[in-house]
Design a protein around this motif. Structure first.
Motif, PDB file in Angstrom:
ATOM      1  N   SER A  37       0.840  -1.203   0.000  1.00 18.36           N
ATOM      2  CA  SER A  37       0.000   0.000   0.000  1.00 18.36           C
ATOM      3  C   SER A  37       0.872   1.249   0.000  1.00 18.36           C
ATOM      4  O   SER A  37       2.011   1.236   0.455  1.00 18.36           O
ATOM      5  N   CYS A  38       0.293   2.332  -0.527  1.00 19.75           N
ATOM      6  CA  CYS A  38       1.035   3.588  -0.587  1.00 19.75           C
ATOM      7  C   CYS A  38       0.072   4.754  -0.768  1.00 19.75           C
ATOM      8  O   CYS A  38      -1.079   4.571  -1.171  1.00 19.75           O
ATOM      9  N   ARG A  39       0.568   5.941  -0.466  1.00 17.67           N
ATOM     10  CA  ARG A  39      -0.161   7.180  -0.774  1.00 17.67           C
ATOM     11  C   ARG A  39       0.601   7.981  -1.816  1.00 17.67           C
ATOM     12  O   ARG A  39       0.001   8.649  -2.633  1.00 17.67           O
ATOM     13  N   ALA A  82       4.605   7.961  -4.213  1.00 22.40           N
ATOM     14  CA  ALA A  82       5.687   7.103  -4.711  1.00 22.40           C
ATOM     15  C   ALA A  82       6.786   6.905  -3.669  1.00 22.40           C
ATOM     16  O   ALA A  82       7.398   5.836  -3.607  1.00 22.40           O
ATOM     17  N   ASP A 109       6.501   6.235  -0.707  1.00 17.55           N
ATOM     18  CA  ASP A 109       6.149   5.149   0.209  1.00 17.55           C
ATOM     19  C   ASP A 109       6.636   3.798  -0.303  1.00 17.55           C
ATOM     20  O   ASP A 109       6.595   2.812   0.427  1.00 17.55           O
ATOM     21  N   CYS A 110       7.071   3.739  -1.570  1.00 16.23           N
ATOM     22  CA  CYS A 110       7.409   2.469  -2.213  1.00 16.23           C
ATOM     23  C   CYS A 110       8.914   2.267  -2.322  1.00 16.23           C
ATOM     24  O   CYS A 110       9.669   3.224  -2.436  1.00 16.23           O
ATOM     25  N   ASN A 132       5.740  -1.527   0.113  1.00 15.60           N
ATOM     26  CA  ASN A 132       5.822  -0.386   1.005  1.00 15.60           C
ATOM     27  C   ASN A 132       7.203  -0.378   1.659  1.00 15.60           C
ATOM     28  O   ASN A 132       7.718  -1.435   2.038  1.00 15.60           O
ATOM     29  N   ASP A 147       6.363   3.204  -8.325  1.00 10.34           N
ATOM     30  CA  ASP A 147       5.431   4.323  -8.286  1.00 10.34           C
ATOM     31  C   ASP A 147       4.204   3.872  -7.504  1.00 10.34           C
ATOM     32  O   ASP A 147       3.955   2.669  -7.364  1.00 10.34           O
ATOM     33  N   CYS A 148       3.445   4.823  -7.002  1.00 13.15           N
ATOM     34  CA  CYS A 148       2.200   4.528  -6.302  1.00 13.15           C
ATOM     35  C   CYS A 148       1.074   4.683  -7.317  1.00 13.15           C
ATOM     36  O   CYS A 148       0.816   5.777  -7.810  1.00 13.15           O
ATOM     37  N   GLN A 167      -1.359   1.322  -4.643  1.00 10.08           N
ATOM     38  CA  GLN A 167      -0.497   0.137  -4.579  1.00 10.08           C
ATOM     39  C   GLN A 167       0.855   0.443  -5.231  1.00 10.08           C
ATOM     40  O   GLN A 167       0.916   1.088  -6.276  1.00 10.08           O
ATOM     41  N   CYS A 168       1.924  -0.047  -4.625  1.00  9.76           N
ATOM     42  CA  CYS A 168       3.260   0.122  -5.188  1.00  9.76           C
ATOM     43  C   CYS A 168       3.386  -0.751  -6.435  1.00  9.76           C
ATOM     44  O   CYS A 168       3.073  -1.947  -6.388  1.00  9.76           O
TER      45      CYS A 168
END
Length: 126
Positions: free
Chosen positions: A53-55, A57, A59-60, A77, A109-110, A114-115
């Motif tokens: 999960s991500c908000r 990019a 976050d990945c 993540n 990328d987000c 999702q990553c």
């Protein structure tokens, strides 16, 4: 490499991976009076399905999540727990196999929360 060829190779890789990950048939069939084999445990929890999960990019991150062959990079993540050795050990216990090889992931990328691996040029937000 032309896009159509890439798509064909991706589909072929996925099919080969699915076939290779299928459980092997026993070398000798079980005797008629023997009890059915116990269900094979499957790796569960963060090692088997790391958080992707991500908000944004940032976050990945690319991490080695492992597969039945060994090294297998994926976009997950940055705080996700991965345990490639646990995945590999479960493959050995269950008699599973994987196609050896992986996609060279340069960045993530987000996408829709999702990553995902970046294909092609890296997008730059301005």
């Amino acid at each position: 490499m032309p896009m159509r060829l890439r798509a064909s190779l991706l589909v072929l890789s996925l099919l080969l991976g699915a076939i290779a990950c299928a459980p092997r048939a026993p070398a000798t069939p079980p005797a008629a009076d023997s009890p059915p084999p116990a269900a094979t445990p499957v790796v569960r929890g963060p090692a088997a399905e790391p958080d992707a999960s991500c908000r944004v990019a940032a976050d990945c991150e690319v991490k080695n999540v492992g597969n039945c062959c060994g090294y297998f990079p994926a976009c997950v993540n940055k705080d996700a727990t991965v345990d490639p050795e646990a995945v590999r050990a479960e493959c050995e216990r269950s008699g599973m196999a994987s196609v050896c090889g992986w996609k060279d992931i340069q960045s993530c990328d987000c996408v829709q929360g999702q990553c995902r691996a970046v294909d092609g040029p890296i997008r730059v937000d301005r």
